[in-house]
Enzyme design. Structure first.
Site, short mmCIF file in Angstrom:
data_model
loop_
_atom_site.label_atom_id
_atom_site.label_comp_id
_atom_site.label_asym_id
_atom_site.label_seq_id
_atom_site.Cartn_x
_atom_site.Cartn_y
_atom_site.Cartn_z
N LYS A 1 -13.06 -37.23 13.60
CA LYS A 1 -12.02 -37.98 12.86
C LYS A 1 -10.80 -38.08 13.75
O LYS A 1 -10.06 -37.13 13.94
CB LYS A 1 -11.68 -37.25 11.56
CG LYS A 1 -10.52 -37.88 10.78
CD LYS A 1 -10.92 -39.20 10.16
CE LYS A 1 -9.79 -39.79 9.34
NZ LYS A 1 -8.66 -40.28 10.16
N LYS B 1 -15.57 -39.06 4.65
CA LYS B 1 -14.49 -38.44 5.43
C LYS B 1 -14.27 -37.03 4.91
O LYS B 1 -14.01 -36.83 3.72
CB LYS B 1 -13.23 -39.29 5.30
CG LYS B 1 -12.01 -38.73 5.98
CD LYS B 1 -10.89 -39.76 6.04
CE LYS B 1 -10.54 -40.36 4.71
NZ LYS B 1 -9.41 -41.30 4.77
#
Length: 756
Positions: free
Chosen positions: A257, A433
């Site tokens: 990320k 996520k």
């Protein structure tokens, strides 16, 4: 030749907005706007609605640049234009437009345009019948002057418009320029009124112009849309997920990320275009072609010779050219303004390809798009680099991956289904996520004291809805703190009832903050609240945030990112909040990332005992081909993670070697990993070394162990990097040159010393 809508009176636009805003019933608002649009649709003779719709939907404006104007800037500009005394009543109302005022109507509070109207209504003349086209022309000019950093020219434009417009027109002009219309209709609802397919087209293209061009007739429905070269689209998004509650069902792709800016790169016929996540164009910054921008020239040279056109989706990051590593947004950089040649320059990390050599790839599975991406270009360190990815095949792997990201002080991880297709603006289509803050107990708790308050807007206008939080300055001899330093602002995390209860307790204690009269108990910097409160009358809030970043806006020199209230601590006395020294210790201990440590498995869940990992199962887990014969137990029960291959020895061959000698291979390094093995020193190896979370041994150390049939002690020469504890242990046995205090010098060491 001017079109129908460009010649339309701006006053007509203002009148319909006034009719919409006064209605409380949503259906009546719908009916008024629909009737207005339909009336002019029948009269416009097919003219494009864009010049009108960009005024109704200023937040969706992408065809012109930003205006660089907020309420505070407008207040100062209008004070200057109208020659208002700075300390006068009208000037103070403009500056403090969110504060309760003497105006009877509560609708004025928190609405800058409405406050300005009440001041301008006795100062403006009649309208000169300015048109929608003239308004758009002036807004275009303001955007151009802002881009060229010419605030005086912006003042001149606003002054001229003030002369041409009535107070009512000024109010709606201000709402357009502030991109907040207060109509009581959402952007999606206005788009739907224009055409039922408008939202779908805008999600794909990020272009209001394209919406108005393609969907002029509401009776004609759109059945299929494709992404197009040189036209921005709203990117596919990831669904927020708790790492401990993720229901693993299949092999997934795992990506880092990145903490940068989402960007699209479009290329065809030697021309580039760059778009941000929200559809703003930054081609001028990075270069339209290899001759007008050095960044585009570097990238063009890396493209495959067979590539003729492409759209890449990825993350634009900063890259420190001296230290050869990524720089995140936490370092207070704006990647959209970085230039090649600076110490920190832009570096693009593509993780998806959506268009390749004339073919749209959005309906192809992600794993196939990854294959196309791999052949699209060759990495160039510090300019364009493929985003790292691997695969995970169990829930335990996912937990290990997020914990490894925590160890490396990264923002989190992204999980993607291998067969996921690309759906613009979708957050529920197979991408996930995972960040520490999404997991209960994943972040450090900070007990901060309320120092001040900010008046809210909308339903909270006229009420304090946000708070300035602070730290106590340390005291001696156990005395209560007498001064507090500002740290951050928080306005989320609590429920409406919780906010009301807190507001009721503090309401009588708020005092208006006057210029030059800051209380001695409050140490403030650039950021100042609307009202302040005496510390002994205040309350502690338990705060969670993702990380600490440097900031000159707050007195302590730092602030927090993504702040939210976890609990209101009525049980704690005001003086028991966090001190500045305690906060600095937390900042240093966690290296700015406020994660509370490794994420464990879901509490209360009964785990079956893991089967003993055989050589065959390890081979399967690591995608090795063919049987692996055990030859020794030198590395018995030790877990290894191989970062890179060495010379002619591939990463897979090194993994086989470890398994043959009793070792265990991990797909993701974790807290139980004995060490990482590095062959060639590449960027990933450097990142692991710089994180200081793992011992990283050279492949030659592994060869030495297998040759001597034992685990050889580590030396400075055998390690590429190690932990803080590892460095401390080595310092007891070796000097700063790597020479041992206790081991005799051998022949090879002497040769190395004499040659070097």
């Amino acid at each position: 030749m001017e079109g129908y809508f460009s010649k339309l009176s701006f006053n007509l636009f203002c009148e319909v907005c006034e009719r919409i805003i006064v209605k409380k019933d949503k259906k009546k608002k719908f009916d008024i706007l629909r009737a207005f649009i339909n009336y002019h649709r029948n009269k416009c003779d097919g003219d494009n609605f864009h010049s009108l719709m960009r005024l109704f939907l200023p937040k969706l404006e992408r065809e012109r640049g930003p205006y660089g104007i907020k309420e505070y800037n407008l207040a100062r500009t209008y004070i200057r234009i109208l020659h208002l005394p700075k300390e006068g009543h009208d000037a103070q109302r403009l500056i403090h437009y969110t504060a309760p005022s003497s105006v009877k109507s509560s609708d004025v509070i928190g609405d800058f345009a409405e406050v300005a109207y009440w001041i301008l209504r006795n100062k403006c003349g009649q309208s000169t019948n300015i048109t929608v086209g003239e308004i758009n022309d002036n807004l275009d000019l303001i955007a151009v002057k802002h881009a060229s950093q010419d605030p005086r020219a912006v003042d001149d434009i606003l002054t001229e418009l003030l002369r041409k417009m009535s107070a009512d027109e000024q109010k709606w002009f201000l709402r357009v320029i502030l991109k907040d219309m207060h109509l009581g209709l959402s952007n999606k609802q206005i788009l739907y009124i224009f055409h039922p397919d408008s939202t779908e087209v805008f999600d794909l293209s990020n272009s209001l112009l394209k919406v108005c061009t393609m969907l002029n007739d509401p009776s004609v429905r759109l059945h299929e849309i494709e992404i197009s070269l040189f036209e921005p689209f709203r990117p596919m998004l990831s669904e927020r997920t708790d790492a401990r509650k993720f229901n693993f069902t299949d092999t997934l792709i795992i990506e880092t990320k990145y903490d940068g800016e989402r960007f699209q790169l479009h290329f065809s016929n030697n021309k580039f275009k760059y778009f941000s996540r929200n559809g703003y164009e930054y081609t001028q910054t990075f270069g339209e072609d290899e001759f007008s921008g050095y960044f585009s020239r570097l990238i063009r040279n890396q493209f495959s010779p067979s590539l003729t056109s492409v759209i890449l989706d990825g993350e634009m990051m900063g890259w420190n050219t001296k230290r050869s590593h990524i720089v995140t947004k936490a370092a207070n950089i704006d990647v959209k303004t970085l230039k090649v040649g600076n110490i920190v320059q832009p570096c693009f990390f593509p993780f998806d390809v959506l268009y390749f050599n004339g073919e749209v790839l959005t309906n192809k599975p992600l794993i196939e798009r990854k294959e196309v991406l791999n052949k699209s270009f060759v990495d160039l360190e510090g300019s364009i680099m493929k985003a790292d990815y691997s695969t995970v095949s169990s829930n335990e792997d996912i937990i290990d991956a997020i914990n490894a990201a925590i160890d490396r002080s990264e923002e989190g991880i992204i999980l993607k289904k291998m067969d996921s297709v690309y759906k613009p603006n979708s957050r529920s289509s197979g991408w996930y996520k995972i960040k520490p803050e999404y997991t209960e107990g994943g972040l450090v708790d900070l007990d901060l004291l309320i120092l001040g308050g900010y008046y809210g807007q909308g339903k909270q206008k006229g009420k304090v809805s946000h708070f300035m939080m602070g730290l106590a300055a340390p005291t001696e001899n156990g005395l209560h703190p007498s001064q507090f330093e500002s740290l951050c602002r928080v306005g989320s995390g609590y429920t409406v009832p919780e906010l009301e209860e807190l507001s009721n307790k503090l309401e009588s204690e708020w005092q208006k903050l006057r210029p030059g009269a800051i209380p001695s108990t409050h140490l403030l910097s650039k950021e100042k609240p609307d009202v302040w409160i005496s510390p002994e009358k205040s309350c502690i809030l338990q705060i969670k945030a993702t990380e600490v970043v440097d900031s000159s806006v707050y007195h302590c020199g730092s602030t927090l990112k993504f702040v939210r209230v976890e609990r209101i601590r009525y049980d704690k006395p005001w003086y028991d909040c966090l001190t500045t020294s305690e906060f600095q210790n937390i900042k240093q201990a966690y290296k700015g990332k406020l994660t509370s440590g490794h994420i464990q498995s879901l509490p209360g869940k009964i785990h079956s005992q893991r089967k003993k990992e055989t050589i065959e199962s390890l081979v399967g887990n690591n995608k090795l081909v063919g049987p692996v014969e055990s030859v020794s137990n030198v590395l018995e029960s030790k877990e290894f993670y191989v970062v890179s291959g060495f010379s002619n020895t591939s990463k897979e061959d090194i993994e086989k070697l470890i398994i043959k000698n009793g070792g265990v291979i991990k797909n993701i390094p974790g807290s139980t990993t004995f060490c990482l093995i590095a062959g060639d020193i590449n960027r990933r190896v450097k990142n692991f070394c710089e994180s200081g979370k793992h011992t990283v041994a050279h492949f030659t150390w592994l060869q030495d162990c297998l040759e001597k049939k034992k685990l050889v002690p580590w030396t400075p020469q055998s390690l590429a990097g190690t932990t803080l504890m590892g460095k401390s242990n080595l310092s007891h046995c070796y000097d700063k040159y790597g020479d041992s205090y206790i081991e005799p010098v051998n022949e090879n060491a002497w040769k190395s010393f004499l040659i070097g």
